[in-house]
Write a protein that holds these residues in place. Structure first.
Motif, PDB file in Angstrom:
ATOM      1  N   THR A  43       0.829  -1.199   0.000  1.00 22.54           N
ATOM      2  CA  THR A  43       0.000   0.000   0.000  1.00 22.54           C
ATOM      3  C   THR A  43       0.864   1.249   0.000  1.00 22.54           C
ATOM      4  O   THR A  43       0.429   2.309   0.417  1.00 22.54           O
ATOM      5  CB  THR A  43      -0.907   0.009   1.250  1.00 22.54           C
ATOM      6  N   ALA A  44       2.079   1.123  -0.466  1.00 20.94           N
ATOM      7  CA  ALA A  44       3.008   2.252  -0.463  1.00 20.94           C
ATOM      8  C   ALA A  44       2.590   3.268  -1.509  1.00 20.94           C
ATOM      9  O   ALA A  44       2.726   3.030  -2.703  1.00 20.94           O
ATOM     10  CB  ALA A  44       4.425   1.769  -0.729  1.00 20.94           C
ATOM     11  N   ILE A  45       2.050   4.386  -1.060  1.00 21.51           N
ATOM     12  CA  ILE A  45       1.689   5.484  -1.953  1.00 21.51           C
ATOM     13  C   ILE A  45       2.778   6.538  -1.791  1.00 21.51           C
ATOM     14  O   ILE A  45       2.822   7.254  -0.793  1.00 21.51           O
ATOM     15  CB  ILE A  45       0.317   6.075  -1.591  1.00 21.51           C
ATOM     16  N   THR A 212       5.800  -6.141   2.267  1.00 21.69           N
ATOM     17  CA  THR A 212       4.681  -6.861   2.853  1.00 21.69           C
ATOM     18  C   THR A 212       5.158  -8.086   3.618  1.00 21.69           C
ATOM     19  O   THR A 212       4.587  -8.442   4.652  1.00 21.69           O
ATOM     20  CB  THR A 212       3.689  -7.276   1.753  1.00 21.69           C
ATOM     21  N   ASN A 241      -2.030  -4.702   3.493  1.00 25.89           N
ATOM     22  CA  ASN A 241      -1.546  -5.480   2.368  1.00 25.89           C
ATOM     23  C   ASN A 241      -2.735  -6.187   1.735  1.00 25.89           C
ATOM     24  O   ASN A 241      -3.868  -6.021   2.166  1.00 25.89           O
ATOM     25  CB  ASN A 241      -0.479  -6.498   2.808  1.00 25.89           C
ATOM     26  N   SER A 293       4.654  -7.353 -10.875  1.00 26.87           N
ATOM     27  CA  SER A 293       4.877  -6.834  -9.523  1.00 26.87           C
ATOM     28  C   SER A 293       6.204  -7.281  -8.937  1.00 26.87           C
ATOM     29  O   SER A 293       6.660  -6.739  -7.935  1.00 26.87           O
ATOM     30  CB  SER A 293       3.727  -7.256  -8.600  1.00 26.87           C
ATOM     31  N   GLU A 297       7.362  -1.772  -8.527  1.00 27.65           N
ATOM     32  CA  GLU A 297       6.673  -1.522  -7.257  1.00 27.65           C
ATOM     33  C   GLU A 297       5.215  -1.186  -7.539  1.00 27.65           C
ATOM     34  O   GLU A 297       4.912  -0.201  -8.211  1.00 27.65           O
ATOM     35  CB  GLU A 297       7.345  -0.368  -6.515  1.00 27.65           C
ATOM     36  N   THR A 299       1.112  -0.971  -6.062  1.00 27.34           N
ATOM     37  CA  THR A 299       0.211  -0.920  -4.918  1.00 27.34           C
ATOM     38  C   THR A 299      -0.926  -1.908  -5.105  1.00 27.34           C
ATOM     39  O   THR A 299      -1.220  -2.345  -6.219  1.00 27.34           O
ATOM     40  CB  THR A 299      -0.370   0.495  -4.737  1.00 27.34           C
ATOM     41  N   SER A 300      -1.585  -2.226  -4.022  1.00 29.10           N
ATOM     42  CA  SER A 300      -2.658  -3.214  -4.066  1.00 29.10           C
ATOM     43  C   SER A 300      -3.832  -2.743  -4.912  1.00 29.10           C
ATOM     44  O   SER A 300      -4.568  -3.556  -5.476  1.00 29.10           O
ATOM     45  CB  SER A 300      -3.147  -3.504  -2.640  1.00 29.10           C
ATOM     46  N   THR A 302      -3.712  -1.162  -7.717  1.00 23.06           N
ATOM     47  CA  THR A 302      -3.430  -1.179  -9.156  1.00 23.06           C
ATOM     48  C   THR A 302      -4.087  -2.355  -9.870  1.00 23.06           C
ATOM     49  O   THR A 302      -4.847  -2.152 -10.823  1.00 23.06           O
ATOM     50  CB  THR A 302      -1.912  -1.172  -9.392  1.00 23.06           C
ATOM     51  N   PHE A 371       3.001   6.278  -9.318  1.00 26.50           N
ATOM     52  CA  PHE A 371       2.046   5.222  -8.995  1.00 26.50           C
ATOM     53  C   PHE A 371       0.729   5.417  -9.728  1.00 26.50           C
ATOM     54  O   PHE A 371       0.052   4.458 -10.100  1.00 26.50           O
ATOM     55  CB  PHE A 371       1.822   5.154  -7.475  1.00 26.50           C
TER      56      PHE A 371
END
Length: 807
Positions: A43-45, A212, A241, A293, A297, A299-300, A302, A371
């Motif tokens: 969930t890295a924004i 994660t 995650n 992935s 990198e 995110t969930s 996407t 992102f």
């Protein structure tokens, strides 16, 4: 393009099994690629270059132990009683296991910190007592010397003065310690009633980059040996995650779409075909994206965005071709001829509609936000796969099914498609529709003026989730601000000795503590060269509150007395969310302008008109802001919170407004294309302008209605997703589709075009000469295949020009 698709449809029909096997092989390859090389989703924004990012990089470079991310393990007794000594020992042992997890730098034992704090308080209290006693002794000595008449220059007097100087220095150090203890009083690791404790996990990686696998390792280490009578919960920084990209809500959405298809098509075989093709397309698109992935990198959200779009447009695009094919079969056309023609006409429209969605999503890269561009690219890829599946696999399956796509009664009785009597709407009715529809959209859009952007925290999670429980326990036992502490960096003058550094830190802490909305502040580290000090600052309110946002802005313009030339720098999760939201808000006008300009160009090319593109674009803007207004009402204000499960309203997901532009634009152009192109064809074939509007609406409203309901069902299934980030996206898309399809495209646009009359189709001659004829509906293809044209084109006749209403 229409002729190419005609040939492609004929080829797929002739080689149906080859096409089916080829797509199954592509799906298998995508799944295998994901299983072999796919990485983890998080969930890295992140957006490089923000103030928070710069502070994090500085801390990582100069003070690594202060630059990593953190998460909370929240422990509390199930009976509400204080922890027993045995429970404390078992918890400490579990936390020791967490320190062995790869990627964990340190775990702060709450009971050890509480003991150290208690010891510090006792030490300070003892030091104060000793200092007071020493001063009393000096005072007594002074009194004795005065009584004895000892001269001021006597050695005894000098000893007293030296003793007072030492006591003054001790007093300064003691006062600084007492000040720091007082300012940090709100920073606790064990609650006052002793029933809750918070263990801080310090990660080696930056906050937004913690893998994660590391987070999962922390949870496993704690849950491996549960402590009797103690519940352990984890903050959203540890638990955010992906447990799966689809849940029960999404499945229900697909089931509703299947029911709509069954009602519309009247046969299980026909209803199942769009679902099957959409699932295959989604499988290829999402599995292919997730295979990346491992090297990108991601995110969930996407792949979930790709899942949303792939399902929705995959079902609709296949439906458009299927619907045309069924109409042609009902007139007695042979299956192969009908498949080829449906693919060349409706398939051509599908390709063009999909192209608009792809362009709008790829255009997210112009925002310069990594992102977001990746989300758009993955979504565009899934839409492109859906288009390819629609124009290749759909014809193949139609060939295998033959006449079974029709209800049993319709297979042996060809029907006539002679148009019935259609009358244009009244001018008064058109005015009422246009004014009423616009007024409704404007009214719903008004809350968008109060839009606040942010990222979801633990309070947004389901109430039975561990992250929500952790958030609630911390807020109740320690204060809401403990859920979103800030990291503040203060620059210090060069060359300070240890005593001066202590005094400077205390002075800065006092200054920060005096700022409104600060609950507590404590120095946590100093650079090895003494160039800056790091402070932990606890706000009075939660991480997404307006007060915390204002506090971050106020801290960033504050200069300290010890270094007045450099303002304070701020990092931490609340600060990072604020910076990302501001960056996204700044990028939105540019992207909206690109999409609006793109809309005008595409519509001019398709409809060869000036007014139609303008109305289409204005309609899109209205439906977009109305959708945002509804999102604000539900997720920011908490209206109808019980219906949508919004138990703690907060800021709107910060990238939702931008992503909504791209998706709603593409879908709006789909509906515009399938409705208004029918109006234009009727007008070109001789119908008066106002009658052509009604004929086109009458011909296309059934399939567009079904398509809109299907999209609403698919997107609506994500409103109750297990992921907090996904729910507002699902709602915004579902509500936006309903507004655009039913209010804009089938209410306002026909009314405005009716009022415009012939002027709706006006185009300057110079522009008409230079524009290519894209023939989206494949009218030329029908003329080249007269044996398959259904219905036969209306013979050209002198157009009856309706009188223009006088004002």
């Amino acid at each position: 393009m229409a002729e190419l698709l005609h040939r492609l449809g004929a080829f797929s029909a002739r080689h149906a099994w080859r096409v089916v096997v080829a797509w199954i092989a592509v799906l298998a390859a995508a799944v295998v690629a994901f299983l072999l090389v796919g990485g983890t989703l998080g969930t890295a924004i992140t957006i490089p270059g923000t103030p928070t990012d710069e502070v994090s990089k500085r801390l990582t470079a100069e003070l690594p132990e202060a630059g990593g991310g953190t998460g909370l393990i929240v422990l509390h007794t199930t009976d509400g009683q204080p922890f027993t000594p045995a429970q404390q020992q078992e918890i400490s042992a579990a936390l020791q296991r967490v320190t062995a997890v790869d990627g964990v730098r340190q775990v702060i034992d709450p009971f050890a910190i509480a003991a150290q704090r208690a010891g510090a308080e006792q030490q300070l209290a003892g030091g104060r007592a000793q200092l007071d006693e020493a001063r009393a002794q000096l005072d007594r000595g002074q009194t004795q010397l005065d009584a004895a008449g000892v001269p001021a220059t006597a050695p005894q007097r000098q000893q007293l003065d030296a003793g007072r100087a030492q006591l003054d220095a001790q007093e300064a150090r003691l006062a600084a310690g007492e000040s720091q203890l007082r300012l940090a009083a709100g920073i606790r690791t064990v609650s006052e009633d002793g029933s809750a404790a918070v263990a801080t996990v310090a990660f080696a990686d930056a906050q937004m980059s913690v893998p994660t696998a590391t987070k999962d390792g922390v949870i496993s280490a704690v849950e491996a040996s549960p402590v009797a009578g103690v519940q352990a919960d984890f903050s959203s920084e540890i638990t955010q995650n992906v447990d799966g990209i689809a849940g029960p809500g999404e499945v229900i959405g697909v089931v509703i779409a299947a029911i709509v298809l069954l009602v519309m098509l009247g046969t299980l075989v026909a209803a199942g075909l769009p679902i099957l093709t959409a699932l295959i397309g989604v499988g290829v698109g999402v599995a292919g994206a997730m295979a990346l992935s491992g090297v990108v990198e991601m995110t969930s959200v996407t792949p979930i965005l790709g899942l949303m779009l792939g399902l929705a447009v995959g079902i609709d695009y296949s439906l458009f071709i299927l619907n045309r094919h069924r109409r042609q079969l009902r007139t007695g056309m042979s299956v192969p001829d009908s498949i080829a023609l449906a693919n060349g006409t409706s398939g051509n429209a599908v390709v063009f509609a999909g192209f608009t969605v792809v362009i709008a999503l790829v255009a997210l890269n112009v925002t310069g936000i990594g992102f977001l561009g990746l989300m758009g690219s993955v979504g565009a890829a899934c839409v492109a796969v859906a288009v390819l599946v629609a124009v290749t696999l759909t014809p193949a399956l139609l060939s295998l099914l033959g006449l079974r796509v029709l209800p049993r009664k319709a297979r042996s009785r060809p029907t006539s498609h002679a148009a019935g009597s259609v009358a244009p709407m009244s001018t008064g009715g058109a005015v009422a529709r246009a004014v009423g529809g616009i007024a409704l959209l404007v009214l719903v859009a008004l809350p968008a003026l109060a839009l606040r952007l942010g990222l979801p925290d633990g309070s947004s999670e389901p109430q039975d989730s561990t992250q929500y429980q952790a958030y609630s326990v911390v807020a109740d036992k320690f204060g809401a601000g403990q859920n979103g502490t800030l990291v503040v960096v203060a620059d210090l003058p060069a060359g300070l000795d240890e005593a001066a550094l202590t005094a400077a830190r205390a002075q800065v802490a006092e200054q920060i503590g005096a700022i409104p909305s600060v609950s507590a502040v404590a120095p946590v580290a100093t650079a090895p060269d003494g160039s800056f000090a790091v402070f932990q600052v606890v706000p009075t309110e939660g991480p997404t509150s307006v007060a915390t946002e204002e506090l971050v802005q106020r801290l960033r313009v504050t200069t300290t007395a010890v270094e007045p030339s450099v303002p304070l720098a701020v990092a931490g999760v609340p600060s990072g969310n604020i910076d990302i939201s501001a960056k996204l808000a700044d990028a939105l006008p540019l992207y909206l302008g690109v999409v609006v300009g793109l809309s005008l160009l595409i519509m001019i090319l398709v409809f060869r008109s000036v007014l139609v593109p303008v109305t289409a674009t204005v309609g899109f803007v209205l439906s977009y802001f109305a959708a945002m207004g509804a999102v604000v009402m539900i997720y920011q204000w908490g209206r109808l919170s019980a219906v949508f499960g919004v138990h703690d309203p907060g800021p709107v997901l910060n990238f939702l407004p931008t992503i909504l532009v791209g998706i709603l634009f593409g879908l709006a152009m789909d509906y515009q294309l399938f409705l208004v192109s029918g109006m234009r064809e009727a007008y070109v074939h001789g119908s008066p302008a106002r009658l052509a509007v009604k004929e086109g609406l009458h011909a296309g409203r059934a399939v567009v209605t079904a398509a809109a309901i299907i999209m609403f069902s698919v997107f609506g299934g994500f409103v109750f997703s297990h992921l907090a980030m996904v729910r507002p996206i699902g709602f915004g898309l579902a509500f936006g589709v309903v507004l655009d399809a039913f209010v804009v495209r089938m209410l306002i646009i026909p009314a405005v075009l009716h009022l415009a009359g012939d002027a709706a189709w006006w185009l300057p001659r110079w522009l008409d000469r230079i524009l290519p004829d894209v023939d989206v509906e494949g009218a030329k293809l029908e003329r080249r295949h007269p044996m398959a044209a259904v219905p036969e084109p209306r013979a050209e006749s002198p157009r009856v020009t309706e009188p223009t209403p006088q004002p």
